[in-house]
Design a protein around this motif. Structure first.
Motif: not given
Length: 457
Positions: A414-431
């Motif tokens: 699950y840690l791998e999924q958490i890291d990917a979701e965190r990155g997606l949230l950060a990417a959405d905010q960056a956009v």
């Protein structure tokens, strides 16, 4: 009176007809560059006065129009223009003679040659005309200074209008950015809640651990805590916009969304045109003109002053059987001899004010070119950054999808999924931040270019 009155009238007429010439605008203290260092996104055409319509949001247009009509700072600047206009008229009135009507009534009790008392009453009516012959142009220089100060005040008002329009536009873009961030947060919360539900079911079936459930709950709480902060920021920004538009705090209607702003690039003219398109540069120019005219007027105070005067009276008294006509025509020449150095000090103060105005003019021009160059570079850099962030976001979204599939298939933790979701949230905010930055940079560019300003007649 007959031989002197024509001379008086001729002096008044000649001096009154000597109107003040419009001073030439001072040349730029800094030569403009031949071209902008950063190529403009739209080098064709001139910026229109309603430049905010290029953002393509009808609600923003309505907000800016309301702010320009009801903003308190603009009302204050407009009142200062009215004050400057009145002072300019007062300075101009010194070019004309002053005419006063006088009337008097006097009663007295006196003794005649035989020691007998008698009472008499005298009534007097008349006109007083006075005029200063402007031998050295002092009055005309004061008139020129008043008109230049009026123009500077009008340019200052227009600078305030431009600043208010840009502030409203920036605040509205920030509001749309917060809306987008709040929407992303709520979408992420919904996804995290669904993920927590899956983990809870997997834990009950023995496929997940309590640690994974705790991690999912922590991630969900971490996103949920962003919502109150974003809602508070939205409320504060809505209150700021309401204050700018002259309304009490309340909700602000939205038009489109952040992604739909600024479909048309801001048009940019050649650098030399900037000198005539920014109200702060015009204000600095007019302030320098006013300071120069005031200096000339203060120097003229050291020279002789010629004043003409005419008076005509008719006296009615019971001591005489018929009214008596009285007149007086005179001319006076006054040369300052000693005043404790006051006039020379005024000249020195005027020289210092002219030096201040010249330094301010140079600083304003330098700042105008610097602001425009910076805004152009920001528009170019943020456009390229937005493209890269969009590409990054697409890659991160695909990685997050694969991580979720791998976790559900039991091939990853699950840690791998958490890291990917965190990155997606950060990417959405960056956009979102990139889109906001691009729109704000365009607004800053429009303001740096003068907002389509043209001088007020």
């Amino acid at each position: 009176m007959r031989p002197l009155l024509p001379l008086f009238l001729a002096g008044v007429a000649l001096s009154a007809c000597a109107t003040t010439a419009t001073p030439e605008r001072p040349a730029s203290p800094v030569p403009p560059p031949t071209a902008w260092r950063t190529p403009p996104p739209n080098p064709q055409g001139a910026l229109a006065a309603d430049w905010w319509t290029l953002l393509g949001d009808a609600q923003l247009n309505a907000l800016v129009d309301k702010a320009l009509a009801r903003n308190a700072d603009i009302a204050l600047a407009t009142a200062r223009v009215d004050e400057a206009r009145a002072l300019s008229r007062a300075a101009h009135s010194a070019l004309l003679p002053t005419v006063d009507a006088v009337a008097g009534l006097q009663g007295s009790r006196q003794l005649d040659a035989f020691g007998r008392s008698y009472e008499s009453t005298a009534e007097q009516v008349g006109l007083r005309v006075a005029y200063e012959v402007d031998l050295w142009g002092r009055v005309r220089d004061l008139d020129a200074a008043g008109r230049a100060s009026l123009q500077a005040s009008a340019a200052a008002r227009d600078s305030v209008r431009l600043a208010v329009a840009a502030t409203v536009a920036r605040a509205y873009v920030g509001l749309l950015s917060l809306d987008a961030q709040l929407a992303v947060a709520k979408q992420t919360i919904a996804a995290r809640e669904a993920g927590l539900h899956v983990i809870t079911r997997r834990e009950g079936a023995g496929y997940s651990t309590k640690l994974e459930r705790d991690q999912a709950q922590a991630e969900l709480a971490g996103v949920r805590r962003q919502v109150p902060a974003l809602e508070l920021a939205i409320a504060r920004l809505e209150a700021s916009i309401s204050a700018l538009t002259g309304d009490p705090p309340g909700p602000v209607a939205r038009g489109g969304d952040l992604a739909g702003l600024l479909k048309t690039p801001i048009p940019v003219e050649a650098p030399a045109s900037l000198l005539a398109r920014r109200p702060d540069i015009a204000q600095a120019q007019d302030s320098l003109i006013a300071a120069d005219a005031s200096l000339a007027a203060s120097r003229a105070q050291l020279l002789p002053q010629l004043r003409l005067s005419v008076s005509a009276d008719r006296v009615f008294t019971d001591a005489l059987p018929n009214p008596v006509a009285l007149w007086n025509v005179g001319a006076g020449l006054a040369q300052p001899l000693f005043n404790g150095g006051r006039l020379k000090a005024q000249v020195q103060a005027s020289q210092a004010r002219k030096a201040q105005a010249a330094a301010s003019y140079r600083g304003v021009v330098l700042n105008a070119f610097a602001e425009t160059e910076t805004a152009l570079r920001a528009v170019d850099a943020l456009q390229r950054q937005e493209r890269e962030i969009a590409a990054q976001r697409a890659a991160i979204a695909e990685a997050a999808r694969r991580a979720k599939d791998r976790y559900r298939a039991g091939y990853a933790s699950y840690l791998e999924q958490i890291d990917a979701e965190r990155g997606l949230l950060a990417a959405d905010q960056a956009v979102i931040q990139a889109r906001e930055g691009r729109a704000v940079a365009a607004i800053d560019l429009a303001r740096a270019l003068g907002g389509g300003w043209t001088p007020t007649p």
